[in-house]
Design an enzyme around this catalytic site. Structure first.
Site, mmCIF file in Angstrom:
data_model
loop_
_atom_site.group_PDB
_atom_site.id
_atom_site.type_symbol
_atom_site.label_atom_id
_atom_site.label_comp_id
_atom_site.label_asym_id
_atom_site.label_seq_id
_atom_site.Cartn_x
_atom_site.Cartn_y
_atom_site.Cartn_z
ATOM 1 N N LYS A 161 0.828 -1.212 0.000
ATOM 2 C CA LYS A 161 0.000 0.000 0.000
ATOM 3 C C LYS A 161 0.865 1.265 0.000
ATOM 4 O O LYS A 161 0.669 2.152 -0.830
ATOM 5 C CB LYS A 161 -0.913 0.009 1.231
ATOM 6 C CG LYS A 161 -1.484 1.354 1.600
ATOM 7 C CD LYS A 161 -2.272 1.247 2.888
ATOM 8 C CE LYS A 161 -2.480 2.453 3.710
ATOM 9 N NZ LYS A 161 -1.438 3.295 4.154
ATOM 10 N N ASN A 162 1.823 1.325 0.918
ATOM 11 C CA ASN A 162 2.538 2.594 1.067
ATOM 12 C C ASN A 162 3.555 2.854 -0.046
ATOM 13 O O ASN A 162 4.034 3.978 -0.178
ATOM 14 C CB ASN A 162 3.162 2.690 2.467
ATOM 15 C CG ASN A 162 2.083 2.906 3.528
ATOM 16 O OD1 ASN A 162 0.963 3.297 3.193
ATOM 17 N ND2 ASN A 162 2.407 2.648 4.773
ATOM 18 N N CYS A 169 -5.292 8.253 8.798
ATOM 19 C CA CYS A 169 -5.566 7.748 10.143
ATOM 20 C C CYS A 169 -5.268 8.808 11.201
ATOM 21 O O CYS A 169 -4.282 9.534 11.099
ATOM 22 C CB CYS A 169 -4.698 6.517 10.428
ATOM 23 S SG CYS A 169 -5.194 5.072 9.498
ATOM 24 N N ARG A 228 0.722 14.579 12.763
ATOM 25 C CA ARG A 228 1.059 14.379 11.357
ATOM 26 C C ARG A 228 1.388 15.678 10.604
ATOM 27 O O ARG A 228 0.729 16.045 9.626
ATOM 28 C CB ARG A 228 -0.047 13.581 10.647
ATOM 29 C CG ARG A 228 -0.429 12.324 11.416
ATOM 30 C CD ARG A 228 -1.165 11.312 10.603
ATOM 31 N NE ARG A 228 -0.277 10.545 9.753
ATOM 32 C CZ ARG A 228 -0.653 9.533 8.993
ATOM 33 N NH1 ARG A 228 -1.913 9.179 8.977
ATOM 34 N NH2 ARG A 228 0.196 8.883 8.255
ATOM 35 N N ILE A 244 3.560 18.410 8.177
ATOM 36 C CA ILE A 244 4.280 18.232 6.905
ATOM 37 C C ILE A 244 5.398 19.275 6.766
ATOM 38 O O ILE A 244 5.809 19.623 5.669
ATOM 39 C CB ILE A 244 3.323 18.279 5.678
ATOM 40 C CG1 ILE A 244 2.529 19.580 5.647
ATOM 41 C CG2 ILE A 244 2.416 17.077 5.626
ATOM 42 C CD1 ILE A 244 1.843 19.820 4.295
ATOM 43 N N ASP A 245 5.887 19.750 7.928
ATOM 44 C CA ASP A 245 6.926 20.790 7.890
ATOM 45 C C ASP A 245 8.186 20.335 7.151
ATOM 46 O O ASP A 245 8.847 21.141 6.483
ATOM 47 C CB ASP A 245 7.270 21.250 9.317
ATOM 48 C CG ASP A 245 7.706 20.085 10.197
ATOM 49 O OD1 ASP A 245 6.884 19.165 10.398
ATOM 50 O OD2 ASP A 245 8.855 20.065 10.659
ATOM 51 N N GLN A 246 8.537 19.061 7.258
ATOM 52 C CA GLN A 246 9.767 18.593 6.594
ATOM 53 C C GLN A 246 9.593 18.528 5.072
ATOM 54 O O GLN A 246 10.544 18.747 4.322
ATOM 55 C CB GLN A 246 10.195 17.227 7.135
ATOM 56 C CG GLN A 246 10.513 17.234 8.619
ATOM 57 C CD GLN A 246 11.610 18.226 8.966
ATOM 58 O OE1 GLN A 246 12.720 18.173 8.434
ATOM 59 N NE2 GLN A 246 11.303 19.154 9.866
ATOM 60 N N ASP A 286 3.582 0.490 12.100
ATOM 61 C CA ASP A 286 2.330 0.014 11.502
ATOM 62 C C ASP A 286 1.971 -1.404 11.950
ATOM 63 O O ASP A 286 0.889 -1.894 11.640
ATOM 64 C CB ASP A 286 2.407 0.084 9.964
ATOM 65 C CG ASP A 286 2.529 1.521 9.477
ATOM 66 O OD1 ASP A 286 2.293 2.441 10.280
ATOM 67 O OD2 ASP A 286 2.876 1.724 8.300
ATOM 68 N N ILE A 321 7.010 6.647 17.121
ATOM 69 C CA ILE A 321 6.743 7.399 15.884
ATOM 70 C C ILE A 321 5.488 8.272 16.018
ATOM 71 O O ILE A 321 5.523 9.453 15.700
ATOM 72 C CB ILE A 321 6.565 6.439 14.679
ATOM 73 C CG1 ILE A 321 7.712 5.421 14.603
ATOM 74 C CG2 ILE A 321 6.431 7.235 13.375
ATOM 75 C CD1 ILE A 321 9.071 5.950 14.246
ATOM 76 N N ARG A 360 -9.595 0.729 3.535
ATOM 77 C CA ARG A 360 -8.649 1.674 2.930
ATOM 78 C C ARG A 360 -7.321 1.009 2.617
ATOM 79 O O ARG A 360 -6.638 1.406 1.679
ATOM 80 C CB ARG A 360 -8.370 2.830 3.919
ATOM 81 C CG ARG A 360 -9.339 3.970 3.842
ATOM 82 C CD ARG A 360 -8.820 5.156 4.633
ATOM 83 N NE ARG A 360 -7.378 5.275 4.454
ATOM 84 C CZ ARG A 360 -6.508 5.507 5.430
ATOM 85 N NH1 ARG A 360 -6.909 5.680 6.659
ATOM 86 N NH2 ARG A 360 -5.234 5.588 5.168
HETATM 87 C C1 EPZ Z 1 4.048 6.875 6.451
HETATM 88 O O1 EPZ Z 1 3.392 8.003 6.999
HETATM 89 C C2 EPZ Z 1 2.999 5.800 6.339
HETATM 90 N N1 EPZ Z 1 1.929 6.293 5.491
HETATM 91 C C3 EPZ Z 1 2.467 5.435 7.718
HETATM 92 O O2 EPZ Z 1 1.617 4.314 7.562
HETATM 93 C C4 EPZ Z 1 3.623 5.029 8.637
HETATM 94 O O3 EPZ Z 1 3.130 4.841 9.941
HETATM 95 C C5 EPZ Z 1 4.707 6.108 8.644
HETATM 96 O O4 EPZ Z 1 5.108 6.422 7.291
HETATM 97 C C6 EPZ Z 1 5.945 5.678 9.412
HETATM 98 O O5 EPZ Z 1 6.481 4.509 8.858
HETATM 99 C C7 EPZ Z 1 2.088 6.290 4.168
HETATM 100 O O6 EPZ Z 1 3.100 5.887 3.627
HETATM 101 C C8 EPZ Z 1 0.939 6.786 3.370
HETATM 102 P P1 EPZ Z 1 6.438 9.976 8.454
HETATM 103 P P2 EPZ Z 1 4.096 9.435 6.945
HETATM 104 O O7 EPZ Z 1 6.499 11.238 7.692
HETATM 105 O O8 EPZ Z 1 4.941 9.511 5.735
HETATM 106 C C9 EPZ Z 1 7.019 13.211 11.989
HETATM 107 C C10 EPZ Z 1 -0.310 3.029 7.725
HETATM 108 O O9 EPZ Z 1 -0.858 2.493 8.701
HETATM 109 N N2 EPZ Z 1 7.002 14.195 10.891
HETATM 110 O O10 EPZ Z 1 7.489 8.947 8.274
HETATM 111 O O11 EPZ Z 1 3.047 10.438 7.152
HETATM 112 C C11 EPZ Z 1 5.662 12.569 12.202
HETATM 113 O O12 EPZ Z 1 4.852 13.349 13.047
HETATM 114 C C12 EPZ Z 1 0.217 4.450 7.809
HETATM 115 O O13 EPZ Z 1 -0.148 2.462 6.621
HETATM 116 C C13 EPZ Z 1 7.277 15.520 11.161
HETATM 117 O O14 EPZ Z 1 7.515 15.899 12.313
HETATM 118 O O15 EPZ Z 1 5.007 9.310 8.237
HETATM 119 C C14 EPZ Z 1 6.053 11.221 12.769
HETATM 120 O O16 EPZ Z 1 6.262 11.349 14.154
HETATM 121 C C15 EPZ Z 1 -0.156 5.119 9.067
HETATM 122 N N3 EPZ Z 1 7.271 16.411 10.135
HETATM 123 C C16 EPZ Z 1 7.382 10.898 12.109
HETATM 124 O O17 EPZ Z 1 7.875 12.152 11.599
HETATM 125 C C17 EPZ Z 1 7.015 16.032 8.858
HETATM 126 O O18 EPZ Z 1 7.045 16.901 7.972
HETATM 127 C C18 EPZ Z 1 7.319 9.909 10.954
HETATM 128 O O19 EPZ Z 1 6.342 10.344 10.001
HETATM 129 C C19 EPZ Z 1 6.753 14.695 8.586
HETATM 130 C C20 EPZ Z 1 6.744 13.785 9.618
#
Ligand code: EPZ
Length: 418
Positions: A22-23, A117, A122, A124-126, A305, A327, A397
């Site tokens: 999926k991801n 979810c 969540r 998106i600053d990065q 996950d 996470i 989903r």
């Molecule tokens: C992806 O989410 C996956 N979703 C998530 O899977 C998964 O839990 C996550 O990666 C971690 O492996 C998809 O791929 C669609 P991150 P993502 O950016 O990309 C912080 C599932 O169940 N962060 O790696 O949104 C954030 O808050 C879903 O399939 C920032 O601070 O996750 C978190 O603590 C749920 N700023 C950590 O980083 C940012 O700009 C990791 O988030 C981005 C993230």
């Protein structure tokens, strides 16, 4: 409203085939925009998130054909709209990949702030930091993120947190930028590598995906390609845990065992027998498993996950387990549901202390998010009597044919109208 009715007592037995990840799929579909040509994507999972992405592509003006979603043909040459706004974009997290992809191809993009979810803030600053480093101007107004650049120029970007989404989104925006982009402290998940492989098949020049440092040499043009999405590590892990929980004996096919090592290692530590083959793993459950401590980490650590499905297994293990979720700050919403089924769990911040009990008992519970839904299905398979799960929207989903697959392994599960 649809619900899942599960009766416990059956040990899962037999073979199961894992679907495409999926991801990876939810990033590769938007990434296809970058080519401006025709891409074929195979081994897509048949899940609602993929259907929503098709809707967004159509809104943008792309032509999409698919064979019941397992193979999709995307013609991105007809795109005439740079705004992915509306319910489809809002319904899922991965819609944010349209920002990087459209910025990379057209120099402009607008996307409704993503949903998905409810497992934490969540931010998106990065992602934004990366786009800005490449020269884009990014604004967020009225729930819409807009990014625009006259020209994208390669840059060096150090991610403050390891983020899957930001790593992929910056790769998408940078593949056609002028010069070299470096992403340091990049995410190393298998789906990050799959997206990089897809982009390279389109003619991109990306090196280092799967390590901490990814180097992207900008290219002028990308072309169409044919790509096969990797197997879903998380779906595979879900069935591994379900097999262990029911003391079953299941061979999980179409997997990359290397991607499953953190899961296999934890299950073996609990006493589960795991046999690895070239592209399958066999999981043989044992009567009373041992408790273990678990901390979720970016890949190659134990995946967040699978924390929720794994905590179900720990509720019936012998002894006390400590689960630390590093996470997402809000990924224990399933705990309240497990307590209804007799689990003994205390949550303090990001830590759950699970005291193993002899058995769970069936109850009416909710799928509070995607992986919590899978966790509830596993709990239903082992909880004495009947379990009724509502809020299936989350499960649909992200899991292809969850009940059909569980049924084929002997699970007593059916979808009912309630
Ligand atoms: C992806 O989410 C996956 N979703 C998530 O899977 C998964 O839990 C996550 O990666 C971690 O492996 C998809 O791929 C669609 P991150 P993502 O950016 O990309 C912080 C599932 O169940 N962060 O790696 O949104 C954030 O808050 C879903 O399939 C920032 O601070 O996750 C978190 O603590 C749920 N700023 C950590 O980083 C940012 O700009 C990791 O988030 C981005 C993230």
């Amino acid at each position: 409203m649809e619900k899942l009715l599960i009766k416990s007592g059956n040990k899962l037995q037999g073979k199961i085939r894992i679907s495409g990840a999926k991801n990876a799929a939810v990033a590769i579909i938007p990434a296809a925009i970058l080519s401006g040509d025709i891409c074929f994507i195979e081994n897509l999972p048949k899940i609602n998130d993929v259907r929503q992405l098709e809707q967004i592509l159509l809104q943008l003006g792309a032509e999409v054909e698919h064979n019941h979603f397992s193979k999709m043909k995307i013609n991105a040459s007809t795109i005439n709209n740079y705004e992915a706004l509306g319910d489809s974009a809002r319904s899922m997290r991965a819609s944010y990949y349209f920002l990087g992809a459209m910025l990379g191809r057209f120099g402009k993009a607008a996307v409704s702030l993503p949903g998905g979810c409810n497992i934490g803030v969540r931010p998106i600053d990065q992602h934004i930091k990366g786009f800005e480093a490449l020269g884009a101007k990014v604004t967020i107004e009225h729930g819409v993120v807009r990014a625009e650049a006259k020209e994208l120029i390669g840059a060096s970007i150090y991610l403050d947190v390891i983020s899957v989404g930001a790593t992929i989104n910056i790769m998408l925006a940078a593949v056609k930028a002028k010069g070299v982009t470096t992403i340091e402290n990049a995410a190393k998940e298998p789906h990050v590598v799959d997206v990089a492989n897809f982009l390279n098949a389109m003619g991109a020049d990306i090196k280092g995906a799967g390590t901490d440092v990814i180097k992207i040499n900008g290219v002028e043009e990308l072309h169409g390609c044919d790509h096969m999405v990797i197997p879903d590590q998380i779906e595979a892990g879900t069935y591994m845990i379900a097999a262990a929980a029911t003391q079953g004996n299941v061979t999980i096919e179409n997997v990359i065992p290397y991607h499953l090592e953190s899961i296999s290692a934890k299950l073996m530590e609990m006493g589960v027998v795991i046999k690895e083959y070239d592209d399958s793993v066999q999981v043989i459950g044992k009567e009373r498993l041992k408790s273990v401590d678990l901390k979720t980490l970016p890949y190659p650590g134990f995946p967040t996950d699978l924390q929720q499905p794994m905590s179900v297994l720990l509720t019936i293990a012998e002894g006390t387990s400590v689960v630390t979720e590093s996470i997402w700050e809000n990924r224990f919403r399933h705990v309240g549901e497990l307590k209804r089924m007799g689990a003994n769990i205390k949550v303090e911040g990001r830590v759950a202390v699970i005291e193993g009990v002899e058995k769970l008992s069936g109850a009416e519970v909710q799928a509070t998010d995607l992986r919590a839904g899978a966790a509830m299905v596993i709990a239903g398979l082992i909880g004495e009597g009947e379990t009724l799960i509502s809020n299936l929207i989350h499960i649909d989903r992200g899991y292809e044919g969850l009940e059909e697959k569980m049924l084929s392994l002997g699970g007593n599960i059916k979808r009912i109208q309630a």
